[in-house]
Design an enzyme around this catalytic site. Sequence first.
Site, PDB file in Angstrom:
ATOM      1  N   GLU A 123      45.401 -13.517  -3.738  1.00  0.00           N
ATOM      2  CA  GLU A 123      46.162 -14.555  -4.438  1.00  0.00           C
ATOM      3  C   GLU A 123      45.938 -14.465  -5.953  1.00  0.00           C
ATOM      4  O   GLU A 123      46.873 -14.626  -6.747  1.00  0.00           O
ATOM      5  CB  GLU A 123      45.769 -15.939  -3.932  1.00  0.00           C
ATOM      6  N   SER A 143      39.074  -1.627  12.124  1.00  0.00           N
ATOM      7  CA  SER A 143      38.371  -1.423  13.390  1.00  0.00           C
ATOM      8  C   SER A 143      39.376  -0.918  14.417  1.00  0.00           C
ATOM      9  O   SER A 143      40.587  -1.033  14.235  1.00  0.00           O
ATOM     10  CB  SER A 143      37.740  -2.728  13.898  1.00  0.00           C
ATOM     11  N   ASP A 189      43.323 -20.597   0.948  1.00  0.00           N
ATOM     12  CA  ASP A 189      44.369 -20.950  -0.018  1.00  0.00           C
ATOM     13  C   ASP A 189      43.723 -21.427  -1.306  1.00  0.00           C
ATOM     14  O   ASP A 189      42.699 -22.137  -1.280  1.00  0.00           O
ATOM     15  CB  ASP A 189      45.275 -22.067   0.522  1.00  0.00           C
TER      16      ASP A 189
END
Length: 792
Positions: free
Chosen positions: A191, A247, A322
Amino acid sequence: MSWQKRTVLVALTLIIILPAAVIGGGWLWLRSGLPQLDGAVTLPGLTSPVEIATDRNAVPHIFARSQQDAYFALGYVHARDRMWQMDLNRRIGAGRLSELIGSAGLRYDRLMRVLGFQASAEASLQALAPEVRQALDSYSAGVNAWLGSHGGPLPLEFQVLRYQPEPWKPADSLLWGKLMALQLSGNYNDELLRARLMQKFPAETIRQMYPDYPAGAPVTLASDLTGLEFDRLHASLPPPLGPATASNEWVVSGERSGTGKPVLANDPHLQLGAPTLWYLARIEAPGLSVTGATVPGVPFTVLGRNDRISWGFTTTGSDVQDLYVERLDRSDPGKYLTPDGPRPFELRTETIKVKDADDEQLVVRTTRHGPVLSDIEPRAVQAAPEGHVISLAFTGLSDRDTTAEALWRLNRAPDWEGFKAALRLIQAPQQNIVYADIQGNIGFYTPGLVPIRRKGDGSVPVPGWNDEYAWTGAIPFEELPQDFNPAAGKIVNANNRVTSPDYRWFLTSRWDDWYRAARIEQVLEANRRHDVDAAEALMRDTVSLAARDLLPLMLKINPVSQNAKAALDMLRGWDGTMSRDRTEPLIYEWWARELHRALYADELGPLFPEVMSASPRLVLHILTKAPQWCDDVTTADARETCEDMLGRSLDRALVTLSERHGSDMTKWRWGAEHRAPLAHQVLSRVPVLKDLFDIGIETDGGNHTVNRGGSSIRDDGAPFSHIHGAGYRAIYDMSDPENSRFMISTGQSGNPLSSHYGDLVEQWRDGRHFTISGTLEQVTSESLGRLTLRPE
């Protein structure tokens, strides 16, 4: 001989002998601290004797008469073999690294204090069932029993840093889960990067940089801060490329395995180092029979099998973080705006002790969304407009986290229903978990808290002064992606997309590349029988479908130099196998790296190092759909084509390779660059010691092979160093669970003076495995020793 000559000779002898004697004596003294593996030791805290047979691979087989004594014994052997690793991890999680290394640790300590991991770990203890807390207590007692009874000096790291570890506490065992939740959920960094890109580029340009996940690629189941509109940003900004983790896992039904029972394979990929994160152990106690990968500091088996089921993990990559831009109250900067009016920040003061410096006082501010990151994170400061701060909402910050209890219950789960009941308690990080049992069932579930957003997708920082982008809850457990006994008889995930586009809930827009999953699918479809041996061979597979995908486009050039012609001739005959002894992987990877630079470094400028990625997705997109990116914007008088950029980048790559490996191209080898350093956190930074304890090794594979050798191409000095990969590999045979196979990347011991510090490295590199099974007597007959822990 004159007395003068005798004096000189004696002095020279002393100069030579005394340092050698001191070094030799110190070496012997340090080795006297190696653990006792045989005999008996009496300890407080036990209720009955425990037998620990350490097999030839230094794996402890713990036979106890109660589960609590078993956890005590596991704490004892973890401390015996990995005390330094345990102490370092808890110090990182608690924000106490600077006490050891000085101001260099402040960056990490500030982040951990702001996130408040230590306090949330202590609070989460109260959310656990009494039997789980009892297990944590028993484990801590075992760790402290070793600390109080071990003979000889502590391991070398404690001597180098000159300190003694503190007693172990139950909350210390929960810190590792907090660290993993942070490591596997790092999308707040994305972000911040997007916010910086938005300041330089229009949304459509950024969208061109990040192509979408292809429709045909594998799917496991099937207001205004910067002058831009948030709705438009959410719709148009895909995430940065390149996985932070990776993975593999797959499971096949009994029909596909040929044994009538499933085979499950799993190799989680994390940062590689010495010692490795994982520690193999087997526990046998009434009501508990579990074998697999433990983490020193944690009493519960993270990956493995019990006597009825097996399981494996990969990371989902869901967006569970967020950033909220909080607007300060102009009349009172000690408050921030909410829909209900100004609200004061929650404040607490953290004291960080710093070695060889004054203590630091850190004031932590917290909002209704979470802690304020912009107080310590320079990139968050850049993203926050004047009069604002940025806070973090994160599912991993809960002070009632029951993830540890989920592991406790998973270790005992007898069937699919018990498995699901355990997974219901997982909060963070979200994982893709495959399942197999001795009844012949296979399954898949993705447990963990995933926020439901009122608006937006969490891709950029959003306004926090209203509830327009608020979290309104979490995806219900019953509606998380799952499957049980699919008709295809197989389930595959390698961090690729989990759900089809019509899935009801939003998980993430950051799906990792699909190449490993596609290769696993390809091999499974080509082989009618996928037994344990076939699974082991697939784990060794080093075919890069990414190279097979991208190389045909790269080869469409007319070379000028003889070196370029020779390189292209080699690559045309190459099948994409990333063998350490071959030349082609080295040429291809270095060419691809230079091609990334040629295509978009000119547009990005200073931001290029942060965006540069090993993912071929952008290169494929440019060469096939967006050739305008091939033009070098710094050359106003010319317009370059993609063929120009391909030729230039190949020439640059060959010049660099000649400088690094000599002019004879036939002698270039992938392994010369692709080496797993397996570096120690401390000793690898100390002259002489770093060479003395070097267990690094050349390896096969690359970023997109099943046998993954992950590297960071942003590292100019060692762009292909194998620093990320499968520190643990396991194959579970549900027709005969004792035939299950295991491997870790270094050795069981964390003590560099032990012969088991790096004794598994070559076996790991070559894709070999061993079993962990047998009665106490059988294990003892071929063991390194049998130690009895007796109650005081």
